[in-house]
Enzyme design. Structure first.
Site, mmCIF file in Angstrom:
data_model
loop_
_atom_site.group_PDB
_atom_site.id
_atom_site.type_symbol
_atom_site.label_atom_id
_atom_site.label_comp_id
_atom_site.label_asym_id
_atom_site.label_seq_id
_atom_site.Cartn_x
_atom_site.Cartn_y
_atom_site.Cartn_z
ATOM 1 N N GLY A 71 -15.662 2.745 3.858
ATOM 2 C CA GLY A 71 -14.377 3.430 3.724
ATOM 3 C C GLY A 71 -13.634 3.090 2.448
ATOM 4 N N GLN A 72 -14.347 2.605 1.429
ATOM 5 C CA GLN A 72 -13.681 2.236 0.172
ATOM 6 C C GLN A 72 -13.340 3.492 -0.633
ATOM 7 O OE1 GLN A 72 -15.869 -0.544 -2.291
ATOM 8 N NE2 GLN A 72 -14.105 -0.879 -3.644
ATOM 9 N N SER A 73 -12.115 3.581 -1.105
ATOM 10 C CA SER A 73 -11.706 4.735 -1.921
ATOM 11 C C SER A 73 -11.259 4.325 -3.321
ATOM 12 C CB SER A 73 -10.588 5.517 -1.224
ATOM 13 O OG SER A 73 -9.456 4.705 -1.035
ATOM 14 N N ASN A 128 -12.999 -3.199 2.412
ATOM 15 C CA ASN A 128 -13.935 -2.101 2.606
ATOM 16 C C ASN A 128 -14.903 -2.053 1.427
ATOM 17 O OD1 ASN A 128 -12.557 -1.268 4.953
ATOM 18 N ND2 ASN A 128 -11.080 -0.106 3.738
ATOM 19 N N ASP A 186 0.849 -1.193 0.000
ATOM 20 C CA ASP A 186 0.000 0.000 0.000
ATOM 21 C C ASP A 186 0.889 1.249 0.000
ATOM 22 O OD1 ASP A 186 -3.221 0.521 1.042
ATOM 23 O OD2 ASP A 186 -1.798 2.198 1.073
ATOM 24 N N HIS A 239 -10.271 -5.115 -3.236
ATOM 25 C CA HIS A 239 -8.937 -5.418 -2.705
ATOM 26 C C HIS A 239 -9.042 -5.842 -1.259
ATOM 27 C CE1 HIS A 239 -9.837 -1.106 -2.455
ATOM 28 N NE2 HIS A 239 -9.201 -1.114 -1.290
ATOM 29 N N LEU A 240 -8.190 -6.767 -0.926
ATOM 30 C CA LEU A 240 -8.097 -7.252 0.456
ATOM 31 C C LEU A 240 -6.884 -6.586 1.092
ATOM 32 C CD1 LEU A 240 -9.057 -9.307 2.632
ATOM 33 C CD2 LEU A 240 -7.545 -10.987 1.551
ATOM 34 N N HIS A 241 -7.113 -5.828 2.169
ATOM 35 C CA HIS A 241 -6.003 -5.249 2.924
ATOM 36 C C HIS A 241 -5.451 -6.333 3.843
ATOM 37 C CE1 HIS A 241 -6.887 -0.819 2.303
ATOM 38 N NE2 HIS A 241 -8.093 -1.304 2.056
HETATM 39 P P1 AMP Z 1 -9.740 1.487 0.334
HETATM 40 O O1 AMP Z 1 -9.856 2.795 1.066
HETATM 41 O O2 AMP Z 1 -10.165 0.289 1.114
HETATM 42 O O3 AMP Z 1 -10.388 1.563 -1.027
HETATM 43 O O4 AMP Z 1 -8.184 1.266 0.103
HETATM 44 C C1 AMP Z 1 -7.489 1.791 -0.975
HETATM 45 C C2 AMP Z 1 -6.032 1.721 -0.625
HETATM 46 O O5 AMP Z 1 -5.280 1.874 -1.823
HETATM 47 C C3 AMP Z 1 -5.558 2.802 0.338
HETATM 48 O O6 AMP Z 1 -5.018 2.188 1.494
HETATM 49 C C4 AMP Z 1 -4.512 3.565 -0.464
HETATM 50 O O7 AMP Z 1 -3.426 3.972 0.318
HETATM 51 C C5 AMP Z 1 -4.101 2.550 -1.494
HETATM 52 N N1 AMP Z 1 -3.598 3.078 -2.738
HETATM 53 C C6 AMP Z 1 -4.153 4.040 -3.533
HETATM 54 N N2 AMP Z 1 -3.414 4.227 -4.635
HETATM 55 C C7 AMP Z 1 -2.378 3.347 -4.555
HETATM 56 C C8 AMP Z 1 -1.269 3.056 -5.408
HETATM 57 N N3 AMP Z 1 -1.077 3.705 -6.568
HETATM 58 N N4 AMP Z 1 -0.399 2.103 -5.006
HETATM 59 C C9 AMP Z 1 -0.585 1.459 -3.831
HETATM 60 N N5 AMP Z 1 -1.618 1.679 -2.999
HETATM 61 C C10 AMP Z 1 -2.489 2.624 -3.352
#
Ligand code: AMP
Length: 114
Positions: free
Chosen positions: A93-95, A87, A30, A100-102
């Site tokens: 909290g998905q962005s 998320n 990440d 994706h699995l954290h």
């Molecule tokens: P979420 O908020 O669950 O959608 O998690 C998205 C994750 O993607 C966040 O923890 C970000 O830090 C990570 N992220 C966004 N852009 C990148 C990238 N280019 N490379 C690696 N991680 C990223």
């Protein structure tokens, strides 16, 4: 789909620190780590959210968790433990809208989460 940053990581158009890959999955660090080990495990297939998962994708989700198990073990965190989180949408909290699995390891995680 071409606007998806995780699809761009899969194609190599955006760089990432790759940890692990299979024909179906990719795992990378990440960009903004929330733990000493913070990996993201994604399917190569674009699936936007957990809501979009179908029965046919069930084995893929199992593979994502097995990848997390493998990465955590390789990094020496199997016994100590770790957290796996997906998320979903705004309240989750998905962005990034590519499922994706954290995998978070290397520190104690509290419950309930924030
Ligand atoms: P979420 O908020 O669950 O959608 O998690 C998205 C994750 O993607 C966040 O923890 C970000 O830090 C990570 N992220 C966004 N852009 C990148 C990238 N280019 N490379 C690696 N991680 C990223």
């Amino acid at each position: 789909m071409t606007e998806c940053i995780f699809c761009k990581i899969i194609t190599g158009d955006i760089p990432a620190k790759i940890i692990y890959e299979t024909p179906e999955l990719l795992a990378f660090h990440d960009l903004n780590p929330q733990a000493p080990l913070h990996a993201l495990i994604i399917p190569r297939k674009h699936i936007a959210t957990l809501n979009d998962l179908t029965e046919a994708d069930a084995p893929l989700l199992g593979q994502m968790y097995l990848a997390a198990q493998h990465i955590a073990a390789q990094a020496g965190f199997a016994e100590r433990g770790y957290r796996c989180v997906i998320n979903c949408n705004l309240d989750g909290g998905q962005s990034v809208y590519h499922i994706h699995l954290h995998l978070l390891a290397g520190r104690k995680h509290s419950w309930p989460p924030g």
